[in-house]
Design a protein around this motif. Structure first.
Motif, PDB file in Angstrom:
ATOM      1  N   THR A 118     -11.046  -2.471   9.654  1.00  0.00           N
ATOM      2  CA  THR A 118     -11.183  -1.036   9.833  1.00  0.00           C
ATOM      3  C   THR A 118     -10.368  -0.604  11.038  1.00  0.00           C
ATOM      4  O   THR A 118      -9.897  -1.445  11.813  1.00  0.00           O
ATOM      5  CB  THR A 118     -12.667  -0.653  10.022  1.00  0.00           C
ATOM      6  OG1 THR A 118     -12.802   0.765  10.028  1.00  0.00           O
ATOM      7  CG2 THR A 118     -13.227  -1.221  11.310  1.00  0.00           C
ATOM      8  N   ALA A 119     -10.181   0.696  11.190  1.00  0.00           N
ATOM      9  CA  ALA A 119      -9.431   1.253  12.313  1.00  0.00           C
ATOM     10  C   ALA A 119     -10.381   2.061  13.181  1.00  0.00           C
ATOM     11  O   ALA A 119     -11.071   2.954  12.689  1.00  0.00           O
ATOM     12  CB  ALA A 119      -8.289   2.130  11.808  1.00  0.00           C
ATOM     13  N   ILE A 121     -14.964   9.419   1.406  1.00  0.00           N
ATOM     14  CA  ILE A 121     -15.200   8.447   2.464  1.00  0.00           C
ATOM     15  C   ILE A 121     -15.051   7.045   1.896  1.00  0.00           C
ATOM     16  O   ILE A 121     -15.631   6.701   0.881  1.00  0.00           O
ATOM     17  CB  ILE A 121     -16.605   8.622   3.067  1.00  0.00           C
ATOM     18  CG1 ILE A 121     -16.769  10.061   3.597  1.00  0.00           C
ATOM     19  CG2 ILE A 121     -16.859   7.606   4.164  1.00  0.00           C
ATOM     20  CD1 ILE A 121     -15.810  10.426   4.696  1.00  0.00           C
ATOM     21  N   VAL A 122     -14.269   6.208   2.583  1.00  0.00           N
ATOM     22  CA  VAL A 122     -14.078   4.846   2.127  1.00  0.00           C
ATOM     23  C   VAL A 122     -15.310   4.031   2.499  1.00  0.00           C
ATOM     24  O   VAL A 122     -15.732   4.038   3.663  1.00  0.00           O
ATOM     25  CB  VAL A 122     -12.842   4.223   2.804  1.00  0.00           C
ATOM     26  CG1 VAL A 122     -12.648   2.782   2.346  1.00  0.00           C
ATOM     27  CG2 VAL A 122     -11.604   5.049   2.455  1.00  0.00           C
ATOM     28  N   GLN A 156      -8.100   3.305   6.438  1.00  0.00           N
ATOM     29  CA  GLN A 156      -9.295   2.693   5.844  1.00  0.00           C
ATOM     30  C   GLN A 156      -9.006   2.180   4.433  1.00  0.00           C
ATOM     31  O   GLN A 156      -9.462   1.100   4.046  1.00  0.00           O
ATOM     32  CB  GLN A 156     -10.461   3.694   5.821  1.00  0.00           C
ATOM     33  CG  GLN A 156     -10.911   4.208   7.182  1.00  0.00           C
ATOM     34  CD  GLN A 156     -11.450   3.131   8.102  1.00  0.00           C
ATOM     35  OE1 GLN A 156     -11.644   1.986   7.702  1.00  0.00           O
ATOM     36  NE2 GLN A 156     -11.690   3.493   9.346  1.00  0.00           N
ATOM     37  N   LEU A 157      -8.252   2.953   3.660  1.00  0.00           N
ATOM     38  CA  LEU A 157      -7.902   2.521   2.302  1.00  0.00           C
ATOM     39  C   LEU A 157      -7.038   1.266   2.333  1.00  0.00           C
ATOM     40  O   LEU A 157      -7.217   0.346   1.537  1.00  0.00           O
ATOM     41  CB  LEU A 157      -7.175   3.645   1.564  1.00  0.00           C
ATOM     42  CG  LEU A 157      -8.039   4.802   1.074  1.00  0.00           C
ATOM     43  CD1 LEU A 157      -7.158   5.960   0.607  1.00  0.00           C
ATOM     44  CD2 LEU A 157      -8.958   4.353  -0.064  1.00  0.00           C
ATOM     45  N   MET A 158      -6.079   1.224   3.250  1.00  0.00           N
ATOM     46  CA  MET A 158      -5.179   0.076   3.341  1.00  0.00           C
ATOM     47  C   MET A 158      -5.923  -1.193   3.779  1.00  0.00           C
ATOM     48  O   MET A 158      -5.611  -2.299   3.330  1.00  0.00           O
ATOM     49  CB  MET A 158      -4.056   0.381   4.332  1.00  0.00           C
ATOM     50  CG  MET A 158      -2.997  -0.716   4.431  1.00  0.00           C
ATOM     51  SD  MET A 158      -1.708  -0.340   5.665  1.00  0.00           S
ATOM     52  CE  MET A 158      -2.570  -0.832   7.175  1.00  0.00           C
ATOM     53  N   LEU A 159      -6.931  -1.026   4.623  1.00  0.00           N
ATOM     54  CA  LEU A 159      -7.576  -2.181   5.249  1.00  0.00           C
ATOM     55  C   LEU A 159      -8.847  -2.657   4.548  1.00  0.00           C
ATOM     56  O   LEU A 159      -9.331  -3.748   4.831  1.00  0.00           O
ATOM     57  CB  LEU A 159      -7.934  -1.831   6.701  1.00  0.00           C
ATOM     58  CG  LEU A 159      -6.754  -1.493   7.623  1.00  0.00           C
ATOM     59  CD1 LEU A 159      -7.276  -0.901   8.931  1.00  0.00           C
ATOM     60  CD2 LEU A 159      -5.903  -2.720   7.894  1.00  0.00           C
ATOM     61  N   PHE A 206       0.840  -1.193   0.000  1.00  0.00           N
ATOM     62  CA  PHE A 206       0.000   0.000   0.000  1.00  0.00           C
ATOM     63  C   PHE A 206       0.874   1.242   0.000  1.00  0.00           C
ATOM     64  O   PHE A 206       1.855   1.331   0.731  1.00  0.00           O
ATOM     65  CB  PHE A 206      -0.911   0.030   1.239  1.00  0.00           C
ATOM     66  CG  PHE A 206      -1.766   1.253   1.332  1.00  0.00           C
ATOM     67  CD1 PHE A 206      -2.876   1.410   0.510  1.00  0.00           C
ATOM     68  CD2 PHE A 206      -1.466   2.264   2.233  1.00  0.00           C
ATOM     69  CE1 PHE A 206      -3.666   2.547   0.586  1.00  0.00           C
ATOM     70  CE2 PHE A 206      -2.245   3.402   2.320  1.00  0.00           C
ATOM     71  CZ  PHE A 206      -3.355   3.542   1.490  1.00  0.00           C
ATOM     72  N   LYS A 207       0.483   2.223  -0.848  1.00  0.00           N
ATOM     73  CA  LYS A 207       1.239   3.471  -0.928  1.00  0.00           C
ATOM     74  C   LYS A 207       0.286   4.637  -1.113  1.00  0.00           C
ATOM     75  O   LYS A 207      -0.643   4.577  -1.925  1.00  0.00           O
ATOM     76  CB  LYS A 207       2.229   3.419  -2.103  1.00  0.00           C
ATOM     77  CG  LYS A 207       3.059   4.689  -2.260  1.00  0.00           C
ATOM     78  CD  LYS A 207       4.036   4.569  -3.409  1.00  0.00           C
ATOM     79  CE  LYS A 207       4.870   5.839  -3.552  1.00  0.00           C
ATOM     80  NZ  LYS A 207       5.851   5.724  -4.668  1.00  0.00           N
TER      81      LYS A 207
END
Length: 239
Positions: free
Chosen positions: A120-121, A237-238, A111-114, A98-99
């Protein structure tokens, strides 16, 4: 056309909130949530840290290692929830790549990474917990939002003012912000208007992610009402 689609279209077309974002500009973080008397100083601090911009660059590292690196580089207490990962059937050794191409608020970057792992975080007890979306739905918080300056009026206008102002605002919130999360749509989140100190407030119980979306929506509506101009949204918003 469903109510959700109709209200979404009104927001998108009528107000033009979803403007394009320049790739070289950092994305603005969500506004801070209203303070809560029950929130510890650690909780307030961690919510503040979630709004700060970060850069992430990970190439095929385990999820466990990725979380440790992000925590160390940004000075935050970021932890994996073993039970939440088990619920989502995610191995902490799964490889993550992820970048971010520009600074993003930490909450958005996480949120984007997960999202591909149904994780979720969530800020909880002074830490940021990486857990399952299913478990997140049970981790509710309650916040109070003054909205008198948005809807105007008050008890002096009686039921007609309520129907003309608060009613539509409640429908916009429940129809456009994760509709399935609200009790009116078989979810567990709730929103209740309350008249206090001469003005309307909304008492909202829902997840942290929903609360940040509510805070952002109200901030945008407030800007439109008071500045009489269209405010382009600067966050995506993801889902």
């Amino acid at each position: 056309m469903s109510r959700a689609i109709a209200f979404s279209a009104a927001l998108l077309v009528g107000w033009g909130f979803y403007a394009a974002i320049r790739a070289d500009e950092p994305v603005a973080g969500p506004p801070s949530l209203p303070p809560s008397a029950s929130a510890s100083p650690e909780q307030v601090e961690i919510e503040s840290r979630l709004r700060q911009p970060v850069m992430i660059d990970l190439v095929e590292v385990s999820l466990e290692s990725a979380v440790a690196q992000i925590a160390e580089r940004n000075g935050i207490d970021l932890r994996l929830d073993a039970r939440g990962l088990a619920d989502a059937v995610v191995d902490p050794n799964v490889l993550v790549t992820f970048k971010t191409n520009r600074p993003l608020p930490l909450t958005d970057a996480l949120q984007l990474m997960l999202k591909d792992y149904e994780l979720t975080a969530v800020p909880a007890n002074g830490v940021i917990l990486i857990t399952s979306r299913e478990k997140e739905e049970r981790m509710l918080m309650t916040r109070i939002y003054p909205v008198e300056d948005i809807v105007g009026g008050g008890l002096a206008y009686g039921a007609d003012r309520y129907r003309a102002s608060l009613g539509p605002l409640l429908r916009v919130i429940q129809d456009t912000i994760q509709p399935d999360s609200w009790d009116c749509n078989s979810g567990v989140g709730a929103v209740q208007p309350f008249f206090v100190n001469g003005g309307w407030t909304l008492v909202i119980s829902n997840t942290y992610r929903v609360q940040t979306e509510v805070a952002t929506l109200l901030a945008d509506l407030r800007a439109v009402r008071h500045e009489n101009r269209v405010i382009p949204r600067t966050r995506t918003i993801v889902p």
